[in-house]
Design an enzyme around this catalytic site. Structure first.
Site, PDB file in Angstrom:
ATOM      1  N   HIS A 104      45.309 -11.431  13.325  1.00 37.86           N
ATOM      2  CA  HIS A 104      46.073 -10.589  14.255  1.00 37.86           C
ATOM      3  C   HIS A 104      46.704  -9.336  13.630  1.00 37.86           C
ATOM      4  CE1 HIS A 104      47.888  -9.213  17.990  1.00 37.86           C
ATOM      5  NE2 HIS A 104      49.064  -8.919  17.102  1.00 37.86           N
ATOM      6  N   LEU A 153      17.445   3.664  22.520  1.00 40.96           N
ATOM      7  CA  LEU A 153      18.804   3.961  22.695  1.00 40.96           C
ATOM      8  C   LEU A 153      19.482   4.129  21.258  1.00 40.96           C
ATOM      9  CD1 LEU A 153      19.363   0.883  25.177  1.00 40.96           C
ATOM     10  CD2 LEU A 153      19.411   3.477  25.620  1.00 40.96           C
ATOM     11  N   LEU A 174      12.270  -8.459  14.053  1.00 40.40           N
ATOM     12  CA  LEU A 174      13.489  -8.080  13.311  1.00 40.40           C
ATOM     13  C   LEU A 174      13.341  -8.569  12.168  1.00 40.40           C
ATOM     14  CD1 LEU A 174      16.067  -9.875  16.068  1.00 40.40           C
ATOM     15  CD2 LEU A 174      15.449  -7.201  15.888  1.00 40.40           C
ATOM     16  N   LYS A 178       0.715  -1.381   0.008  1.00 43.97           N
ATOM     17  CA  LYS A 178       0.057  -0.115   0.056  1.00 43.97           C
ATOM     18  C   LYS A 178       0.878   1.225   0.111  1.00 43.97           C
ATOM     19  CE  LYS A 178      -0.689  -0.031   4.881  1.00 43.97           C
ATOM     20  NZ  LYS A 178       0.256   0.947   5.181  1.00 43.97           N
ATOM     21  N   HIS A 227      15.811  -9.487  10.009  1.00 39.01           N
ATOM     22  CA  HIS A 227      16.515 -10.877   9.530  1.00 39.01           C
ATOM     23  C   HIS A 227      15.398 -12.099   9.781  1.00 39.01           C
ATOM     24  CE1 HIS A 227      18.463  -9.181  13.113  1.00 39.01           C
ATOM     25  NE2 HIS A 227      18.411 -10.397  13.604  1.00 39.01           N
TER      26      HIS A 227
HETATM   27  P1  FAD Z   1       7.028  -4.483   7.541  1.00 33.70           P
HETATM   28  O1  FAD Z   1       8.551  -4.235   7.254  1.00 33.70           O
HETATM   29  O2  FAD Z   1       6.307  -3.761   8.614  1.00 33.70           O
HETATM   30  O3  FAD Z   1       6.285  -4.434   6.282  1.00 33.70           O
HETATM   31  C1  FAD Z   1       4.995  -4.844   6.060  1.00 33.70           C
HETATM   32  C2  FAD Z   1       4.460  -4.082   4.916  1.00 33.70           C
HETATM   33  O4  FAD Z   1       2.933  -4.261   4.660  1.00 33.70           O
HETATM   34  C3  FAD Z   1       4.511  -2.481   4.996  1.00 33.70           C
HETATM   35  O5  FAD Z   1       5.268  -1.998   3.951  1.00 33.70           O
HETATM   36  C4  FAD Z   1       2.943  -2.102   4.882  1.00 33.70           C
HETATM   37  O6  FAD Z   1       2.953  -0.968   4.195  1.00 33.70           O
HETATM   38  C5  FAD Z   1       2.485  -3.295   4.089  1.00 33.70           C
HETATM   39  N1  FAD Z   1       0.902  -3.510   4.456  1.00 33.70           N
HETATM   40  C6  FAD Z   1       0.360  -3.565   5.824  1.00 33.70           C
HETATM   41  N2  FAD Z   1      -1.127  -3.576   5.702  1.00 33.70           N
HETATM   42  C7  FAD Z   1      -1.283  -3.623   4.283  1.00 33.70           C
HETATM   43  C8  FAD Z   1      -2.289  -4.092   3.266  1.00 33.70           C
HETATM   44  N3  FAD Z   1      -3.227  -4.213   4.024  1.00 33.70           N
HETATM   45  N4  FAD Z   1      -2.153  -4.215   2.179  1.00 33.70           N
HETATM   46  C9  FAD Z   1      -1.163  -3.878   1.274  1.00 33.70           C
HETATM   47  N5  FAD Z   1       0.066  -3.604   2.164  1.00 33.70           N
HETATM   48  C10 FAD Z   1      -0.082  -3.602   3.592  1.00 33.70           C
HETATM   49  N6  FAD Z   1      15.188  -4.962  12.639  1.00 33.70           N
HETATM   50  C11 FAD Z   1      16.530  -5.549  12.239  1.00 33.70           C
HETATM   51  O7  FAD Z   1      16.587  -6.409  12.230  1.00 33.70           O
HETATM   52  N7  FAD Z   1      17.571  -4.471  12.353  1.00 33.70           N
HETATM   53  C12 FAD Z   1      17.673  -3.231  12.661  1.00 33.70           C
HETATM   54  O8  FAD Z   1      18.394  -2.572  12.791  1.00 33.70           O
HETATM   55  C13 FAD Z   1      16.243  -2.705  12.707  1.00 33.70           C
HETATM   56  N8  FAD Z   1      16.107  -1.416  12.941  1.00 33.70           N
HETATM   57  C14 FAD Z   1      14.542  -0.872  13.185  1.00 33.70           C
HETATM   58  C15 FAD Z   1      14.761   0.371  13.440  1.00 33.70           C
HETATM   59  C16 FAD Z   1      13.442   1.084  13.579  1.00 33.70           C
HETATM   60  C17 FAD Z   1      13.413   2.570  13.898  1.00 33.70           C
HETATM   61  C18 FAD Z   1      12.207   0.044  13.436  1.00 33.70           C
HETATM   62  C19 FAD Z   1      10.782   0.752  13.874  1.00 33.70           C
HETATM   63  C20 FAD Z   1      12.259  -1.311  13.357  1.00 33.70           C
HETATM   64  C21 FAD Z   1      13.644  -1.723  13.166  1.00 33.70           C
HETATM   65  N9  FAD Z   1      13.850  -3.049  12.803  1.00 33.70           N
HETATM   66  C22 FAD Z   1      15.029  -3.707  12.752  1.00 33.70           C
HETATM   67  C23 FAD Z   1      12.593  -4.050  12.889  1.00 33.70           C
HETATM   68  C24 FAD Z   1      12.313  -4.366  11.430  1.00 33.70           C
HETATM   69  O9  FAD Z   1      12.095  -2.950  10.830  1.00 33.70           O
HETATM   70  C25 FAD Z   1      10.899  -5.011  11.105  1.00 33.70           C
HETATM   71  O10 FAD Z   1      11.237  -6.350  12.164  1.00 33.70           O
HETATM   72  C26 FAD Z   1      10.761  -5.638   9.883  1.00 33.70           C
HETATM   73  O11 FAD Z   1      10.453  -4.453   9.081  1.00 33.70           O
HETATM   74  C27 FAD Z   1       9.612  -6.627   9.986  1.00 33.70           C
HETATM   75  O12 FAD Z   1       9.438  -6.970   8.669  1.00 33.70           O
HETATM   76  P2  FAD Z   1       7.936  -7.375   7.905  1.00 33.70           P
HETATM   77  O13 FAD Z   1       8.210  -7.755   6.760  1.00 33.70           O
HETATM   78  O14 FAD Z   1       7.328  -8.283   9.131  1.00 33.70           O
HETATM   79  O15 FAD Z   1       7.127  -6.177   8.084  1.00 33.70           O
HETATM   80  P1  NAI Z   2      11.572  -2.593  22.591  1.00 32.42           P
HETATM   81  O1  NAI Z   2      10.700  -3.772  23.064  1.00 32.42           O
HETATM   82  O2  NAI Z   2      12.827  -2.899  22.339  1.00 32.42           O
HETATM   83  O3  NAI Z   2      11.565  -1.701  23.901  1.00 32.42           O
HETATM   84  C1  NAI Z   2      10.352  -0.961  24.555  1.00 32.42           C
HETATM   85  C2  NAI Z   2      10.948  -0.569  25.950  1.00 32.42           C
HETATM   86  O4  NAI Z   2       9.979   0.133  26.501  1.00 32.42           O
HETATM   87  C3  NAI Z   2      11.079  -1.562  26.945  1.00 32.42           C
HETATM   88  O5  NAI Z   2      12.188  -1.739  27.722  1.00 32.42           O
HETATM   89  C4  NAI Z   2       9.968  -1.633  28.035  1.00 32.42           C
HETATM   90  O6  NAI Z   2      10.288  -2.088  29.176  1.00 32.42           O
HETATM   91  C5  NAI Z   2       9.648  -0.032  27.771  1.00 32.42           C
HETATM   92  N1  NAI Z   2       8.243   0.356  28.090  1.00 32.42           N
HETATM   93  C6  NAI Z   2       7.072  -0.200  27.902  1.00 32.42           C
HETATM   94  N2  NAI Z   2       6.100   0.618  28.083  1.00 32.42           N
HETATM   95  C7  NAI Z   2       6.747   1.643  28.789  1.00 32.42           C
HETATM   96  C8  NAI Z   2       6.059   2.828  29.499  1.00 32.42           C
HETATM   97  N3  NAI Z   2       4.838   2.858  29.539  1.00 32.42           N
HETATM   98  N4  NAI Z   2       6.941   3.506  30.002  1.00 32.42           N
HETATM   99  C9  NAI Z   2       8.649   3.488  30.163  1.00 32.42           C
HETATM  100  N5  NAI Z   2       8.866   2.409  29.360  1.00 32.42           N
HETATM  101  C10 NAI Z   2       8.011   1.403  28.946  1.00 32.42           C
HETATM  102  O7  NAI Z   2      10.757  -1.708  21.550  1.00 32.42           O
HETATM  103  P2  NAI Z   2      11.140  -0.514  20.674  1.00 32.42           P
HETATM  104  O8  NAI Z   2      12.561  -0.091  21.306  1.00 32.42           O
HETATM  105  O9  NAI Z   2       9.985   0.449  20.452  1.00 32.42           O
HETATM  106  O10 NAI Z   2      11.491  -1.193  19.371  1.00 32.42           O
HETATM  107  C11 NAI Z   2      10.312  -2.057  18.908  1.00 32.42           C
HETATM  108  C12 NAI Z   2      10.774  -3.327  18.016  1.00 32.42           C
HETATM  109  O11 NAI Z   2      11.618  -2.766  16.700  1.00 32.42           O
HETATM  110  C13 NAI Z   2      11.798  -4.060  18.698  1.00 32.42           C
HETATM  111  O12 NAI Z   2      11.066  -5.392  18.859  1.00 32.42           O
HETATM  112  C14 NAI Z   2      13.038  -4.230  17.954  1.00 32.42           C
HETATM  113  O13 NAI Z   2      13.162  -5.637  17.979  1.00 32.42           O
HETATM  114  C15 NAI Z   2      12.689  -3.470  16.653  1.00 32.42           C
HETATM  115  N6  NAI Z   2      13.840  -2.836  16.614  1.00 32.42           N
HETATM  116  C16 NAI Z   2      15.285  -3.384  16.205  1.00 32.42           C
HETATM  117  C17 NAI Z   2      16.091  -3.030  16.094  1.00 32.42           C
HETATM  118  C18 NAI Z   2      17.659  -3.581  15.877  1.00 32.42           C
HETATM  119  O14 NAI Z   2      17.398  -4.689  15.551  1.00 32.42           O
HETATM  120  N7  NAI Z   2      18.642  -3.048  16.041  1.00 32.42           N
HETATM  121  C19 NAI Z   2      16.361  -1.299  16.022  1.00 32.42           C
HETATM  122  C20 NAI Z   2      14.929  -0.740  16.560  1.00 32.42           C
HETATM  123  C21 NAI Z   2      13.928  -1.600  16.654  1.00 32.42           C
END
Ligand code: FAD
Ligand code: NAI
Length: 466
Positions: free
Chosen positions: A445, A188, A320, A35, A322
């Site tokens: 190393h 973080l 995640l 979408k 991956h």
């Molecule tokens: P999504 O990536 O959420 O994709 C779902 C897609 O479905 C979207 O494009 C959406 O528009 C589409 N969609 C939804 N409903 C419909 C519909 N009805 N019709 C058509 N399309 C639709 N993970 C890591 O492993 N490493 C990271 O460094 C990392 N950093 C992150 C940083 C941030 C700030 C955030 C928010 C997340 C991060 N994540 C990271 C998590 C990662 O982005 C997600 O785990 C991953 O994108 C999930 O993939 P997905 O395909 O399940 O869903």
């Molecule tokens: P998170 O689950 O990593 O952290 C949320 C934190 O908020 C927890 O420590 C929780 O105890 C705290 N929390 C919950 N409710 C609260 C409240 N009312 N007040 C204060 N603290 C509260 O979730 P986050 O950071 O939002 O990320 C979402 C997802 O995106 C995660 O599952 C993560 O795996 C994915 N992600 C992965 C990244 C990576 O792989 N490097 C980077 C960013 C996101």
């Protein structure tokens, strides 16, 4: 007449787009409904990619302003050009979204633009931005619609003052004071970006520790290091109310019954994400959800409806990219009649702060809970010659092995390039290897990777350089 495909993926995030590519490689006729205006999902558009682009740029800025001097490099008049930094980040996102588009063309995957909703178990209707409708049918439909940020009921996202990841990747000016609610991965990472660029950042976390269920030694070390860098961290603290107006955002927080007021120019709410299945009409197809609102699946990604599967953030397990990708591949292989499989106990968790965090397998507290007898070793980066050359001395590598047979059970690293170092541990665990296997493997190393070898030797009390 409905358009017929072998498989339709709903959503083009890492789950849906990688799954589509794998299915096409296996000879299936694939459609992927998305979408958004671009492919790649949360990860590419507003997640992994833009956050890592800003993390890298902001770390370079921090190095120039704070770390170069020690190396004998004196730079005067260093200035932040935030607009240029954000523009570069947008360009990186574009390279990736157009990259996915190219891969769709290469693999003959049809991108059906619009929102999908089930109109029957084997049929979806797609409505595009102009309101045009198209019906698609397939023997196999994969739900890969991802997740969305959780909102606080009293603090609605406006993506300017009260932001999710979306607004926190696009602030047009550096907020003077930024409060981050939630000391998890997003808090973080993006908290670090804005601190490096000049914000006064306070992280409010209601648990007594940062970083969820990571190893306790690692969580403590992370807190120590991030506080030293200037993040203010309030643990065990609950946000009880909040109000945004023209002057900024005011939050009332509470710790041990005592209330305090926090003022901020902006607040990032990063308290976790919820599965996104809105508008899919799952009940029409008969697809059941679990108690947490995730699409209910079995070990083969099959939902409660035959021929309908689900993967990625909208199902159980770590959110995640991956993990979503691996599920996309395995699900496509199962649909094509192969034995697709994902191994969940070797999925690494990484935090791209500096130093970075890389972690795989069980933690020491999990080993205790599960009654597993373990041997552990922990060595500081201070003991690693390459880390000393680079002046990157913070953090440690910790290894957990089975006491009975030395099998590698968990590796937890906080330190320079932990994101890359953890890959070795993942491979060894994937092959069922032992700490001794790493200890007897030649490592170049001087490299940072030698810390993994040294720590593995230390598990057997025979470290050579520490
Ligand atoms: P999504 O990536 O959420 O994709 C779902 C897609 O479905 C979207 O494009 C959406 O528009 C589409 N969609 C939804 N409903 C419909 C519909 N009805 N019709 C058509 N399309 C639709 N993970 C890591 O492993 N490493 C990271 O460094 C990392 N950093 C992150 C940083 C941030 C700030 C955030 C928010 C997340 C991060 N994540 C990271 C998590 C990662 O982005 C997600 O785990 C991953 O994108 C999930 O993939 P997905 O395909 O399940 O869903
Ligand atoms: P998170 O689950 O990593 O952290 C949320 C934190 O908020 C927890 O420590 C929780 O105890 C705290 N929390 C919950 N409710 C609260 C409240 N009312 N007040 C204060 N603290 C509260 O979730 P986050 O950071 O939002 O990320 C979402 C997802 O995106 C995660 O599952 C993560 O795996 C994915 N992600 C992965 C990244 C990576 O792989 N490097 C980077 C960013 C996101």
């Amino acid at each position: 007449m409905a358009d017929q495909f072998d498989v339709i993926f709903l959503g083009a995030g890492p789950g849906g787009y990688i799954g589509s590519i794998r299915a096409a490689q296996l000879g299936l006729k694939v459609a992927c409904v998305e979408k958004d205006k671009t492919l790649g999902g949360t990860c590419v558009n507003v997640g992994c990619i833009p956050s890592k682009a800003l993390l890298y740029s902001s770390e370079l800025y921090e190095q120039t302003t704070h770390k170069f001097k020690k190396h004998g490099i004196e730079v005067e008049g260093v200035k932040l050009n935030l607009a240029a930094m954000l523009k570069r980040k947008d360009a990186v996102v574009r390279q990736n979204t157009t990259g996915v588009e190219f891969l769709y063309k290469k693999n003959k995957i049809e991108w059906v633009k619009g929102s999908a909703a089930f109109i029957g178990p084997k049929e979806v209707e797609v409505v595009d931005a102009e309101g045009n409708k198209r019906t698609l049918t397939a023997k196999h439909i994969v739900i890969a619609t991802g997740s969305a940020p959780i909102e606080l009921p009293f603090l609605k996202f406006d993506e300017k003052q009260v932001v999710s990841n979306v607004g926190a990747l696009t602030f047009p000016e550096v907020p003077k004071k930024l409060v981050v609610i939630g000391g998890g991965v997003i808090g973080l990472e993006l908290g670090s970006v804005w601190r490096r660029l000049g914000s006064e950042v306070t992280v409010v976390e209601f648990l007594p520790h940062l970083l969820g269920n990571m190893d306790d030694d690692l969580r403590k070390e992370a807190k120590k290091i991030f506080e030293k860098q200037g993040l203010k961290i309030k643990l065990g603290t609950k946000v009880v109310s909040g109000k945004a107006d023209k002057k900024g955002v005011t939050l009332a927080v509470e710790k041990d019954g005592k209330q305090e007021t926090l003022d901020a120019d902006a607040v990032l709410v990063s308290i976790g994400r919820k599965p996104y299945t809105e508008g899919l009409n799952l009940d029409k197809a008969g697809v059941k959800l679990d108690e947490k609102g995730r699409v209910l699946i079995d070990d083969h990604f099959r939902t409660s409806v035959e021929g309908v599967y689900a993967i990625g953030d909208c199902v159980r397990g770590a959110m995640l990219a991956h993990k979503a990708e691996e599920e996309g591949v395995a699900c496509a292989e199962i649909i094509a009649g192969q034995a697709g499989h994902v191994r969940y106990d070797t999925i690494p968790g990484i935090v791209y702060t500096w130093p970075e965090v890389g972690s795989v397998g069980i933690t020491e507290q999990e080993a205790k809970e599960q009654g597993i007898e373990i041997k552990t070793a922990k060595l500081p980066f201070m003991s690693n010659p390459r880390a000393r050359c680079n002046d990157d001395l913070e953090g440690f590598c910790k290894i957990i092995a089975d006491k009975k047979n030395d099998r590698l059970l968990g590796v937890h690293i906080i330190g320079p390039w932990a994101s890359e170092l953890i890959a070795e541990a993942v491979s060894v665990m994937e092959f069922g290897g032992s700490a001794e296997d790493i200890g007897r493997t030649v490592h170049g190393h001087p490299t940072l990777s030698e810390i993994v070898k040294e720590t593995a030797l230390a598990v057997d009390k025979r470290a050579l350089n520490s």
